[in-house]
Design an enzyme around this catalytic site. Structure first.
Site, short mmCIF file in Angstrom:
data_model
loop_
_atom_site.label_atom_id
_atom_site.label_comp_id
_atom_site.label_asym_id
_atom_site.label_seq_id
_atom_site.Cartn_x
_atom_site.Cartn_y
_atom_site.Cartn_z
N ASP A 1 0.84 -1.20 0.00
CA ASP A 1 0.00 0.00 0.00
C ASP A 1 0.88 1.25 0.00
OD1 ASP A 1 0.85 -0.18 2.60
OD2 ASP A 1 -1.13 0.00 3.52
N SER A 2 2.21 1.06 -0.01
CA SER A 2 3.12 2.18 -0.25
C SER A 2 2.85 2.79 -1.62
CB SER A 2 4.58 1.70 -0.18
OG SER A 2 4.79 0.61 -1.04
N ASP B 1 -1.16 -6.09 -0.17
CA ASP B 1 -1.48 -5.51 1.13
C ASP B 1 -2.98 -5.35 1.30
OD1 ASP B 1 0.78 -5.14 2.65
OD2 ASP B 1 1.22 -3.14 1.85
N LYS C 1 -1.08 -9.38 2.94
CA LYS C 1 -0.25 -8.92 4.07
C LYS C 1 -1.08 -8.00 4.96
CE LYS C 1 3.42 -5.95 3.57
NZ LYS C 1 2.95 -4.78 4.36
N GLU D 1 -0.89 -5.63 8.67
CA GLU D 1 -0.03 -5.02 9.69
C GLU D 1 -0.60 -5.27 11.08
OE1 GLU D 1 0.59 -0.87 8.89
OE2 GLU D 1 1.30 -1.24 6.85
N GLU E 1 9.78 -4.14 9.80
CA GLU E 1 10.15 -2.82 9.25
C GLU E 1 10.75 -1.93 10.33
OE1 GLU E 1 7.18 -0.90 6.83
OE2 GLU E 1 8.38 0.92 6.64
O1 KIV Z 1 3.65 -1.13 1.53
C1 KIV Z 1 4.82 -1.52 1.45
O2 KIV Z 1 5.54 -1.23 0.49
C2 KIV Z 1 5.36 -2.31 2.54
C3 KIV Z 1 6.84 -2.53 2.54
C4 KIV Z 1 7.54 -1.32 2.99
C5 KIV Z 1 7.20 -3.71 3.35
O3 KIV Z 1 4.64 -2.72 3.39
#
Ligand code: KIV
Length: 284
Positions: A48-49, A87, A117, A119, A186
């Site tokens: 989600d970056s 994510d 993924k 968090e 992270e």
């Molecule tokens: O969203 C993302 O790119 C991430 C990485 C920084 C692990 O979660």
């Protein structure tokens, strides 16, 4: 180019046992995924970056499930032989399990992801367990968790104090016990990341967490300097500066259009002379 098969979670666990580092990179669309697969990465993360590096937000919080599905689908089209993780975006897995599983289903069925993924630590263990029991591999994410940036009070290194370190270890074990297949660490101190890596049987993937993790992940736009933050961050290494290459290329294009050197004769199509003569001959 030789066709390879996507890794499986069992193979990744074996890589950990054999001490073979796992490479992960983020990708968000067809070309970034294709180039990453061709370069030989083991796992692609549609992070989600993308909120920061593709959509221009100042955090990951505005990213929606629709955004994630759209980008995951494009990524999978570019890397059909790679294990792609997507994510779950902000607050899409803290409500009812039914809503959470519908979101997971969208990422898998519409997006084509092979895993999701999430968090968080012990507080989301029950959710991790339910998703895993539904047959979906789950990747955890601990340490600096960008979706909780306002609670954490900024982008700070995690696990410096003994209390923080013990909590992170408890969280890592809770996620593993709930069935996670892998966990991203992270911005965790190297000592703690090494300790967690030793204690867990699932692979740890570090970002800013030192060299002892079972694998490493970097954000595509960061490692290639592709329009990402120009402020250097200690945990990022720049492997290529494609932002500069792109800027230079576009600058040259602008200059050539202004000076009428582009398009050149070799970029131009012509009519036969007799057609030109027929159409315009008398009008000159
Ligand atoms: O969203 C993302 O790119 C991430 C990485 C920084 C692990 O979660």
């Amino acid at each position: 180019m030789e066709q390879r098969k996507p890794l499986t979670t069992a193979k990744m666990r074996k890589m950990k046992q054999d001490g073979m580092p796992i490479t992960m990179v983020t990708a968000y669309d067809y070309p970034s995924a294709m180039l990453s697969e061709e370069a030989g990465v083991d796992v692609i993360l549609v992070g989600d970056s993308l909120g920061n590096v593709v959509l221009g937000y100042d955090s990951t919080l505005p990213v929606t499930l629709d955004d994630m599905v759209y980008h995951t689908r494009a990524t999978v089209r570019g890397a059909s032989n790679t294990f792609v993780v997507a994510d779950m975006p902000f607050l899409t897995y803290h409500g009812s399990l039914d809503v959470t599983l519908k979101g997971v289903a969208r990422l898998m069925q519409e997006g084509g992801a092979k895993a999701v993924k999430l968090e968080g630590g012990a507080e989301i263990a029950a959710t991790v367990e339910a998703i895993t029991k539904a047959g979906v591999p789950v990747v955890g994410h601990l340490g600096l968790t960008p979706q909780s940036v306002h609670q954490l009070g900024g982008f700070r290194v995690q696990g410096r104090s003994s209390e923080q370190a013990e909590k992170l270890m408890r969280d890592a074990k809770a996620i593993e016990q709930a069935g996670a297949c892998m966990v991203v660490l992270e911005l965790v101190t190297e000592e703690l990341a090494a300790w967690i890596t030793k204690e867990l049987s699932i692979p740890t993937i570090g970002i800013g967490s030192g060299v002892h993790c079972d694998g490493q992940v970097l954000v595509y736009h960061d490692l290639l300097q592709y329009g990402s933050a120009s402020v250097p961050r200690k945990f990022v290494k720049t492997y290529a500066n494609i932002g500069e290459t792109i800027r230079e290329g576009i600058r040259e294009y602008v200059q050539e259009v202004k000076s009428r050197t582009f398009p050149a004769p070799e970029n131009t199509f012509h009519m036969d002379n007799d057609v030109v003569q027929y159409l315009y001959g008398d009008k000159e």
